[in-house]
Design an enzyme around this catalytic site. Structure first.
Site, mmCIF file in Angstrom:
data_model
loop_
_atom_site.group_PDB
_atom_site.id
_atom_site.type_symbol
_atom_site.label_atom_id
_atom_site.label_comp_id
_atom_site.label_asym_id
_atom_site.label_seq_id
_atom_site.Cartn_x
_atom_site.Cartn_y
_atom_site.Cartn_z
ATOM 1 N N ALA A 71 9.916 15.001 3.296
ATOM 2 C CA ALA A 71 11.160 14.539 2.397
ATOM 3 C C ALA A 71 12.169 14.080 3.606
ATOM 4 C CB ALA A 71 11.588 15.591 1.415
ATOM 5 N N GLY A 116 6.133 16.833 2.640
ATOM 6 C CA GLY A 116 5.661 15.797 1.387
ATOM 7 C C GLY A 116 4.688 14.945 2.180
ATOM 8 N N GLU A 119 1.426 16.394 1.508
ATOM 9 C CA GLU A 119 1.137 16.580 0.129
ATOM 10 C C GLU A 119 0.697 15.246 -0.638
ATOM 11 O OE1 GLU A 119 5.228 18.264 -0.166
ATOM 12 O OE2 GLU A 119 4.125 20.061 -1.654
ATOM 13 N N GLU A 139 7.810 23.637 5.284
ATOM 14 C CA GLU A 139 9.207 23.813 4.210
ATOM 15 C C GLU A 139 9.693 25.209 4.740
ATOM 16 O OE1 GLU A 139 6.445 21.972 3.540
ATOM 17 O OE2 GLU A 139 6.714 20.627 1.923
HETATM 18 N N1 CO8 Z 1 13.720 13.515 7.303
HETATM 19 C C1 CO8 Z 1 14.745 12.883 8.083
HETATM 20 N N2 CO8 Z 1 14.785 12.743 9.309
HETATM 21 C C2 CO8 Z 1 13.832 13.152 10.059
HETATM 22 C C3 CO8 Z 1 12.742 13.861 9.567
HETATM 23 C C4 CO8 Z 1 12.777 14.120 8.134
HETATM 24 N N3 CO8 Z 1 11.929 14.909 7.468
HETATM 25 N N4 CO8 Z 1 11.912 14.287 10.505
HETATM 26 C C5 CO8 Z 1 12.491 13.710 11.479
HETATM 27 N N5 CO8 Z 1 13.660 12.982 11.315
HETATM 28 C C6 CO8 Z 1 14.543 12.318 12.145
HETATM 29 C C7 CO8 Z 1 15.445 13.520 12.985
HETATM 30 O O1 CO8 Z 1 16.503 13.972 12.207
HETATM 31 C C8 CO8 Z 1 15.772 12.775 14.273
HETATM 32 O O2 CO8 Z 1 17.006 11.687 13.992
HETATM 33 P P1 CO8 Z 1 18.126 11.038 14.768
HETATM 34 O O3 CO8 Z 1 17.412 10.262 15.743
HETATM 35 O O4 CO8 Z 1 18.728 10.403 13.907
HETATM 36 O O5 CO8 Z 1 18.682 12.373 15.415
HETATM 37 C C9 CO8 Z 1 14.590 11.708 14.406
HETATM 38 O O6 CO8 Z 1 13.901 11.750 13.278
HETATM 39 C C10 CO8 Z 1 13.630 12.174 15.460
HETATM 40 O O7 CO8 Z 1 13.568 13.674 15.201
HETATM 41 P P2 CO8 Z 1 13.413 14.827 16.359
HETATM 42 O O8 CO8 Z 1 14.507 14.693 17.314
HETATM 43 O O9 CO8 Z 1 13.236 16.130 15.600
HETATM 44 O O10 CO8 Z 1 12.039 14.291 16.953
HETATM 45 P P3 CO8 Z 1 10.739 14.993 17.598
HETATM 46 O O11 CO8 Z 1 9.821 14.258 18.027
HETATM 47 O O12 CO8 Z 1 11.296 16.231 18.472
HETATM 48 O O13 CO8 Z 1 10.124 15.772 16.153
HETATM 49 C C11 CO8 Z 1 9.352 16.292 14.009
HETATM 50 C C12 CO8 Z 1 9.624 15.442 15.335
HETATM 51 C C13 CO8 Z 1 8.171 17.026 14.660
HETATM 52 C C14 CO8 Z 1 9.069 15.022 12.907
HETATM 53 C C15 CO8 Z 1 10.762 16.834 13.754
HETATM 54 O O14 CO8 Z 1 11.694 16.069 13.608
HETATM 55 C C16 CO8 Z 1 10.413 17.572 12.319
HETATM 56 O O15 CO8 Z 1 9.884 18.751 12.491
HETATM 57 N N6 CO8 Z 1 10.936 17.292 11.330
HETATM 58 C C17 CO8 Z 1 11.066 17.851 10.007
HETATM 59 C C18 CO8 Z 1 9.715 17.886 9.466
HETATM 60 C C19 CO8 Z 1 9.798 18.667 8.054
HETATM 61 O O16 CO8 Z 1 10.201 19.769 8.065
HETATM 62 N N7 CO8 Z 1 9.242 18.039 7.022
HETATM 63 C C20 CO8 Z 1 9.251 18.807 5.771
HETATM 64 C C21 CO8 Z 1 10.329 18.232 5.041
HETATM 65 S S1 CO8 Z 1 10.677 18.995 3.355
HETATM 66 C C22 CO8 Z 1 9.380 18.178 2.355
HETATM 67 O O17 CO8 Z 1 8.670 17.557 2.758
HETATM 68 C C23 CO8 Z 1 9.365 18.913 0.930
HETATM 69 C C24 CO8 Z 1 8.417 17.960 0.096
HETATM 70 C C25 CO8 Z 1 9.167 17.604 -1.256
HETATM 71 C C26 CO8 Z 1 8.874 16.303 -1.663
HETATM 72 C C27 CO8 Z 1 8.060 15.318 -0.734
HETATM 73 C C28 CO8 Z 1 7.760 13.924 -1.492
HETATM 74 C C29 CO8 Z 1 6.258 13.460 -1.633
#
Ligand code: CO8
Length: 265
Positions: A71, A116, A119, A139
């Site tokens: 998400a 997601g 998922e 999550e």
């Molecule tokens: N949402 C929004 N922005 C994101 C997300 C995300 N899920 N993941 C990464 N970004 C953004 C970061 O905020 C950052 O933005 P900015 O450049 O503006 O600061 C940019 O992408 C780069 O991120 P990182 O600096 O963290 O880059 P890394 O290479 O170090 O790490 C990762 C990449 C591994 C993807 C890391 O960012 C991460 O762990 N992200 C979160 C992943 C996460 O927790 N996902 C679960 C989200 S909750 C969910 O999915 C619930 C499901 C509900 C419905 C789903 C619909 C089908």
């Protein structure tokens, strides 16, 4: 205007090979994070494929860095409980348009498939995964838990204790683990993911669309019912195929030692 001719903001819609509809998630700067525009656009494309008689099989893919990182946390951060519920209504529409789609859906997974994103993979029928992919349901680290069917579908493909481990710890896992726990159908080098998905899709495209649709429905029914009710549902669908031209063509072609030409009728 047909869904095929529209320009989408968050996805690409292609019919590259005859019969294969390809949905590409296209928010590369945000690791294909899932927001409302994506859910609405992907639903429209998946429904387009579902209703389009020329489409026989669907592939969902991202890019080499990410299938999808879950998400869009920037978008959902300030949701209240009712906003979250509305968001999940849209999530369910897209996810069930994958799971209930009349056409088989193949997820072609490169890079990150998190939350997601994973998922969406779990709702797909067949999963082709890059050997360098990273998967997970993180999550729990956000004070929530998988809300797009992860708590339901991961324990239906992996053993329940393994599903609980990954949901409770939020740990990422690699492609080899995904294959070992029954989540990935096949693991291939990154450069071969799309071609492998297309190869499987091409094979599926040669089968009767009616038989595929009923087989998918019968298998999905088996997940939600006891075996006797499931076998009864299978019996009705199986018998119904004997009213189709495809069944006559399929058995005649076998007996005449030729390749069947299925028309979906
Ligand atoms: N949402 C929004 N922005 C994101 C997300 C995300 N899920 N993941 C990464 N970004 C953004 C970061 O905020 C950052 O933005 P900015 O450049 O503006 O600061 C940019 O992408 C780069 O991120 P990182 O600096 O963290 O880059 P890394 O290479 O170090 O790490 C990762 C990449 C591994 C993807 C890391 O960012 C991460 O762990 N992200 C979160 C992943 C996460 O927790 N996902 C679960 C989200 S909750 C969910 O999915 C619930 C499901 C509900 C419905 C789903 C619909 C089908």
């Amino acid at each position: 205007m047909s869904y095929r001719d529209k320009q989408y903001e968050t996805c690409l819609c292609n019919v590259e090979e005859p019969g294969i509809g390809i949905l590409t998630m296209n928010r590369p700067k945000a690791f294909n994070a899932i927001n409302v525009p994506f859910l609405e656009e992907s639903y429209e494309i998946l429904e387009g494929f579902h209703l389009d008689p020329e489409i026989k099989c669907i592939i969902i893919k991202g890019n080499e860095k990410a299938f999808a990182a879950g998400a869009d946390l920037k978008a959902v951060k300030d949701y209240n409980a009712f906003d979250a519920r509305d968001f999940l209504d849209k999530v369910h529409k897209t996810i069930f348009m994958i799971e209930d789609n009349h056409k088989p859906v193949i997820a072609a997974v490169e890079g990150l498939a998190l939350g997601g994103g994973l998922e969406l993979v779990l709702a797909s029928d067949i999963r082709v995964v890059s050997e360098t992919a990273t998967l997970g349901l993180p999550e729990i680290n956000l004070g929530i838990f998988p809300g797009a069917g992860g708590t339901q579908r991961l324990p239906r493909c992996a053993p329940i204790n393994i599903a609980k481990q990954y949901i409770f710890t939020g740990d990422f896992f690699d492609a080899a683990t995904a294959e070992r726990i029954g989540l990935a159908n096949v693991v291939v080098p990154a450069a071969e993911v799309t071609d492998t998905a297309i190869k499987i899709a091409k094979k599926i495209c040669q089968k009767s669309p009616l038989a595929l649709r009923e087989a998918k429905n019968a298998i999905n029914t088996s997940m939600n019912t006891d075996i006797k009710a499931g076998c009864r549902a299978e019996q009705i669908a199986w018998s119904m195929l004997f009213a189709s031209e495809d069944e006559k063509e399929g058995i005649s072609a076998f007996l005449e030692s030729r390749k069947a030409d299925f028309k979906g009728k």
